[in-house]
Design an enzyme around this catalytic site. Structure first.
Site, PDB file in Angstrom:
ATOM      1  N   HIS A  14       0.815  -1.220   0.000  1.00 52.15           N
ATOM      2  CA  HIS A  14       0.000   0.000   0.000  1.00 52.15           C
ATOM      3  C   HIS A  14       0.848   1.269   0.000  1.00 52.15           C
ATOM      4  O   HIS A  14       0.507   2.242  -0.658  1.00 52.15           O
ATOM      5  CB  HIS A  14      -0.955  -0.006   1.193  1.00 52.15           C
ATOM      6  CG  HIS A  14      -0.258  -0.137   2.508  1.00 52.15           C
ATOM      7  ND1 HIS A  14       0.235  -1.345   2.968  1.00 52.15           N
ATOM      8  CD2 HIS A  14       0.054   0.784   3.447  1.00 52.15           C
ATOM      9  CE1 HIS A  14       0.809  -1.152   4.144  1.00 52.15           C
ATOM     10  NE2 HIS A  14       0.718   0.133   4.453  1.00 52.15           N
ATOM     11  N   HIS A 103      27.750  -3.879 -11.497  1.00 51.50           N
ATOM     12  CA  HIS A 103      28.588  -4.713 -10.631  1.00 51.50           C
ATOM     13  C   HIS A 103      27.866  -5.874  -9.976  1.00 51.50           C
ATOM     14  O   HIS A 103      28.505  -6.862  -9.614  1.00 51.50           O
ATOM     15  CB  HIS A 103      29.240  -3.855  -9.553  1.00 51.50           C
ATOM     16  CG  HIS A 103      30.255  -2.917 -10.108  1.00 51.50           C
ATOM     17  ND1 HIS A 103      31.003  -2.100  -9.299  1.00 51.50           N
ATOM     18  CD2 HIS A 103      30.657  -2.652 -11.379  1.00 51.50           C
ATOM     19  CE1 HIS A 103      31.829  -1.368 -10.047  1.00 51.50           C
ATOM     20  NE2 HIS A 103      31.625  -1.693 -11.317  1.00 51.50           N
ATOM     21  N   ARG A 137      35.215  -9.672 -13.471  1.00 53.74           N
ATOM     22  CA  ARG A 137      35.461 -10.087 -12.087  1.00 53.74           C
ATOM     23  C   ARG A 137      34.185 -10.166 -11.246  1.00 53.74           C
ATOM     24  O   ARG A 137      34.132 -10.846 -10.232  1.00 53.74           O
ATOM     25  CB  ARG A 137      36.457  -9.151 -11.422  1.00 53.74           C
ATOM     26  CG  ARG A 137      35.923  -7.753 -11.153  1.00 53.74           C
ATOM     27  CD  ARG A 137      37.013  -6.799 -10.660  1.00 53.74           C
ATOM     28  NE  ARG A 137      36.502  -5.528 -10.236  1.00 53.74           N
ATOM     29  CZ  ARG A 137      36.192  -4.524 -11.051  1.00 53.74           C
ATOM     30  NH1 ARG A 137      36.327  -4.649 -12.358  1.00 53.74           N
ATOM     31  NH2 ARG A 137      35.745  -3.381 -10.564  1.00 53.74           N
TER      32      ARG A 137
END
Length: 149
Positions: A14, A103, A137
């Site tokens: 809500h 990332h 990475r």
């Protein structure tokens, strides 16, 4: 922006309903399809009901990404992140939206409905929807997020 055939899942309680209505208008104006998992009014309700519905929709392939909103963004985010395949990111500024996509490969954008205005929400969605995952990475790190037995 994301590809047109992809559908974004929406969820709110809500306290996030008004901002979710703006999100619906934003997505429509950008030609982005969505599936709304609720709620459908500002009547008091429980955010986990709608967070779990969105997460199940993602797990079943109904939608690829989601946008979820509650008052602070915290409760719905916590609930979404109980699902192993969900990476819900609570975002309150455009820069965080960009970084969490680059990332963290976040797949659910969570916004705090009581704490941001529609201009900020639009900028956040612009960044979230336009920013690709950087990979590299970061893949290794994301693979370590799910809890394994």
């Amino acid at each position: 922006m994301m590809q047109e055939q992809e559908v974004i899942g929406l969820a709110s309680d809500h306290a996030g309903f008004a901002l979710k209505q703006f999100v619906r208008e934003y997505l429509t104006s950008h030609g982005i399809a969505y599936k709304d998992y609720g709620t459908d009014s500002e009547e008091s309700c429980d955010y986990p009901d709608y967070a779990h519905a969105l997460a199940r929709g993602m797990e079943q392939g109904e939608v690829k990404q989601g946008i979820a909103i509650c008052g602070s963004g915290e409760g719905i985010s916590m609930t979404l992140n109980k699902h192993q395949s969900i990476r819900a990111a609570l975002v309150w500024c455009p820069e965080i939206a960009k970084m969490t996509r680059m990332h963290n490969d976040a797949n659910v954008l969570v916004m705090p409905g009581r704490y941001i205005d529609t201009k900020t929400a639009a900028e956040i969605m612009d960044n979230f929807l336009k920013t690709p995952f950087e990979g590299g990475r970061h893949v290794r790190r994301i693979e370590k997020i799910p809890v394994t037995a």
